[in-house]
Design an enzyme around this catalytic site. Structure first.
Site, PDB file in Angstrom:
ATOM      1  N   HIS A 127      15.303  80.354  14.007  1.00  0.00           N
ATOM      2  CA  HIS A 127      15.188  81.736  13.511  1.00  0.00           C
ATOM      3  C   HIS A 127      14.143  81.886  12.399  1.00  0.00           C
ATOM      4  CE1 HIS A 127      18.475  82.541  16.098  1.00  0.00           C
ATOM      5  NE2 HIS A 127      19.467  82.235  15.280  1.00  0.00           N
ATOM      6  N   HIS A 168      20.670  89.865  15.832  1.00  0.00           N
ATOM      7  CA  HIS A 168      21.668  88.792  15.837  1.00  0.00           C
ATOM      8  C   HIS A 168      23.061  89.320  15.483  1.00  0.00           C
ATOM      9  CE1 HIS A 168      23.346  84.811  15.235  1.00  0.00           C
ATOM     10  NE2 HIS A 168      22.196  84.253  15.544  1.00  0.00           N
ATOM     11  N   GLU A 179      21.795  87.814  22.103  1.00  0.00           N
ATOM     12  CA  GLU A 179      20.482  87.957  21.471  1.00  0.00           C
ATOM     13  C   GLU A 179      19.421  87.992  22.565  1.00  0.00           C
ATOM     14  OE1 GLU A 179      20.265  84.476  18.781  1.00  0.00           O
ATOM     15  OE2 GLU A 179      22.414  84.474  19.064  1.00  0.00           O
TER      16      GLU A 179
END
Ligand code: BGC
Length: 365
Positions: free
Chosen positions: A105, A178, A321
């Site tokens: 991420h 998310h 996601e």
């Protein structure tokens, strides 16, 4: 749109919350800290409002949101990059490793902990747009990237999230949201009884517990990864299946069937998933233009303190996601998340809610 003060996060300017309502009793709230989605109110089958996303109570907690990513706008790159590096135009760029040797991420300075600007919104649009200028070299990526994220709440009970990115050099652009959903309410315990349908004939198996895909697309048939007919998330989550052992439960990218057309024919999105919570009577559909969706079943949550003093335990929320496949920037077999210089990229994901309790054509906002 209603703007309220959330507070001041340490070292940051004043943090605001922005709430949108629709005609049918839905409400969503976002913050300019991280462009995070903090609250999603959906009336259940009896018309009682339930907040169906996990979140934190204060801006301070969102400022430290580099572990759970509750409600986060993740960028520049969602998911993993092997070796925390990417090669663009023959040059290797390095990110900060934050999961073993890999980058997850986009590392410790993710977009979900930045302050975003808020764009002026036309009166007749039920939406909020957040803008972030991410400079050349930010997180290790090349190119000055300008990113806009718009959250719209429609009277069709949809949260439409649109990302627009443009960079002055070739770079990776793979944002995602998310949010952890719990359609029984964020404080209602595990999501194991939610029935999930994934429009995916295949998924991208991982090599080992570091969760970098092998590059293959594996058929779901006859495995715990087969959600095509709909099944409870908890049914096979602890099955004796190596892929699930590597990741401690579902934490995999599914390849969305390219013939999976959404009912919403106006935008050409694919239907990725449908989730049903029979206890609340709330259903969520997920549509997107991205090729993949990461199903993460909240396996690593450990009594995380959240909204209203609730402690979120293991598997108390699930994430869907939408994104390019994990490590796609380094994996030639996967569709590429690399954008060219000065070519704007627009991508959209829709979370649509259904419930008997959602008024149709109600009194107005
Ligand atoms: C990852 C998980 C991770 C979670 C929170 C998900 O996108 O796939 O492995 O634990 O994010 O960081």
């Amino acid at each position: 749109m209603n703007r309220t003060i959330f507070g001041a996060a340490e070292g940051a300017q004043e943090v605001s919350l922005f709430t949108l309502k629709n005609r049918n009793g839905m409400e969503i709230t976002m913050s300019d800290l991280g462009a995070v989605l903090t609250r999603v109110i959906v009336p259940d089958q009896e018309g009682h409002p339930r907040d169906v996303v996990l979140g934190y109570e204060s801006p301070e907690e969102y400022r430290k949101n580099t572990n759970t990513y509750f409600g986060s706008t993740v960028g520049r790159n969602g998911n993993r990059l092997e070796g925390a590096a990417v090669t663009l135009e023959g040059k290797v760029y390095h990110m900060t490793p934050n999961e073993g040797e890999n980058n997850l991420h986009s590392g410790p300075d993710g977009y979900q902990i930045r302050m975003w600007e808020v764009k002026e919104t036309a009166e007749d649009r039920n939406e909020v747009t957040f803008v972030l200028e991410s400079p050349d070299g930010d997180q290790g990526f090349p190119g000055n990237l300008k990113l806009e994220v718009t959250y719209a709440l429609t009277d069709e009970n949809e949260i439409r999230i649109t990302y627009k990115g443009v960079s002055d050099a070739e770079t990776v652009f793979n944002p995602t949201n998310h949010s952890y959903f719990n359609l029984g309410g964020h404080d209602s315990g595990t999501i194991l009884n939610h029935v999930l349908t994934l429009m995916a004939d295949s998924y991208t198996p991982v090599r080992d517990s570091a969760s970098i895909p092998t590059g293959e697309k594996a058929d779901v048939t006859g495995t715990p990864m087969d959600f095509r007919q709909g099944k409870a998330i908890g049914l096979d989550i602890d099955a004796d299946f190596q892929q699930l052992q590597y990741t401690g439960g579902y934490d995999h990218n599914f390849v969305i069937n390219q013939n999976s057309v959404s009912d919403d024919t106006t935008t050409g999105l694919y239907r990725a998933a449908v989730v049903v919570c029979s206890e609340s009577g709330i259903t969520m559909e997920v549509d997107t233009d991205r090729p993949g969706v990461q199903l993460y079943a909240g396996n690593f949550l450990k009594e995380e303190p959240g909204k209203g003093g609730v402690k979120y335990g293991k598997r108390c929320g699930f994430c869907l996601e939408t994104q390019y496949f994990p490590n796609a920037a380094n994996e030639p077999a996967f569709a590429s998340p690399i954008i060219k210089a000065n070519e704007p990229c627009v991508t959209e994901t829709v979370y649509r809610f259904k419930s008997q309790g959602l008024k149709q054509g109600g009194e107005g906002r």
